[in-house]
Write an enzyme that holds these catalytic residues in place. Structure first.
Site: not given
Length: 273
Positions: A143, A32
Site C-alpha cells: 500500500d 482531510r
C-alpha cells in the site's frame, strides 16, 4: 481555498500517487488536510503545495498522501473472489505448480483484511487438500499509505472492524483475544503475509513472479492512461497463466493481448497470456 489552489493540488496529487479528484471534491481536501494545514501553519492550500514541491519534504508528502488515500476495506469483500480462489484458482495451481512456492500479491491492501482473508482461504483449502503447496505460500501485501501498513502488520482488530465481513466461525478459528478488547490474528495466518510500501505508479521491484494478483477497487481512482500502465506492469509480475482479480467495476479494457477474460459466474477473472 480558491479554485486555482484546488486545481494545483489536484495536479500534485495525481503526479504523486495517481489519484484523480473530481471538481466537486473540495470538501474532501478541506476535511482531510485541515489538521496538516493547521499544525504546519500554512497560510493556504497553495502554500502547502508549494512546500510539497520543494525537495526534502518526504515526511510532509507522506502525511498528505496518508490523509488523502481512501482505505475502505472489509473481510472477504464481495465474497465471490474468495470462492473463485478456493474452488477454481487454488485447485488448478495445486496441480500445475505443485513444485513451486505459491506467490500472491495483494495490491492496495489497506489495513490487511484482503491479504489476511486470502491467507485464511489458503488455510481452509490446505486442510481439505493435504500435501498441496509443499514449498509453502507467500503473500506480498502493499500500500502507498504507511499509516495503514502499520495497522496491518500489527494484525489486531477491534470487534467493529471484525464484524465487517468476518463470520463468527472464522473469528473463532483464526483469531484469539488480544489487548484492550481487540482480537489478534493467529500466527499461522499472519506468517504468510509480508507488508511493504509501494506506489503503483512506481517500480514493482521484488514483487514477481506471482501466481495470483489481487488489485481490487483501486484502479477506479486512476486515469485511463495510468490504469493501462499499471495493468501492463502487473502483467510483467505474473507468471504465464497467472491470475489477476480486479474489482467488480474494473476491467483490463483493451489489453486483450496480455490477458484472457474468464467468466466464473458469478465474477470475472483474468489469466495472463
Amino acid at each position: 481555498m480558491t479554485e486555482q489552489e484546488f486545481e494545483q493540488f489536484c495536479r500534485y496529487l495525481e503526479q504523486a500517487c495517481g489519484i484523480l479528484l473530481a471538481k466537486h471534491k473540495q470538501y474532501l481536501v478541506e476535511s482531510r488536510l485541515g489538521k496538516i494545514l493547521q499544525e504546519g501553519e500554512y497560510k493556504s492550500l497553495g502554500d502547502l503545495v508549494n512546500t510539497l514541491s520543494r525537495p526534502g519534504n518526504s515526511e510532509l508528502k507522506e502525511a498528505v498522501i496518508n490523509a488523502m488515500t481512501t482505505n475502505e476495506t472489509l473481510w472477504f469483500r464481495d465474497n465471490h473472489p474468495y470462492e473463485i480462489l478456493k474452488n477454481i484458482i487454488l485447485p488448478e495451481l495445486a496441480e500445475s505448480r505443485s513444485g513451486q512456492r505459491l506467490k500472491i500479491w495483494s495490491a492496495a491492501c489497506s489495513t490487511g483484511q484482503e491479504p489476511y482473508s486470502i491467507s485464511m482461504i489458503i488455510d481452509e483449502f490446505k486442510k481439505v487438500n493435504s500435501g498441496v503447496f509443499r514449498l509453502g505460500e507467500e503473500i506480498t501485501a502493499t500500500d502507498i499509505c504507511t499509516r495503514v501498513l502499520e495497522k496491518a502488520r500489527a494484525a489486531e482488530y477491534e470487534m467493529l472492524a471484525l464484524g465487517r465481513g468476518l463470520s463468527q466461525e472464522r473469528l473463532k478459528q483464526f483469531f484469539e483475544p488480544g489487548k484492550n478488547e481487540a482480537w489478534s490474528l493467529k500466527k499461522e495466518i499472519k506468517s504468510r503475509v509480508r507488508f511493504r510500501e509501494l506506489n503503483l505508479l512506481g517500480l514493482y521491484t521484488g514483487i514477481g513472479p506471482c501466481d495470483i494478483v489481487f488489485c481490487r477497487n483501486v484502479l477506479i481512482y486512476f486515469s485511463t492512461e495510468r490504469k493501462r500502465d499499471i495493468l501492463q506492469k502487473i502483467h510483467k509480475t505474473l507468471r504465464p497463466g497467472g491470475f489477476l482479480l480486479l474489482g467488480a467495476s474494473e476491467s483490463v479494457a483493451d489489453l486483450n493481448d496480455l490477458y484472457e477474460m474468464i467468466h466464473c459466474r458469478p465474477g470475472i477473472i483474468y489469466r495472463a497470456k
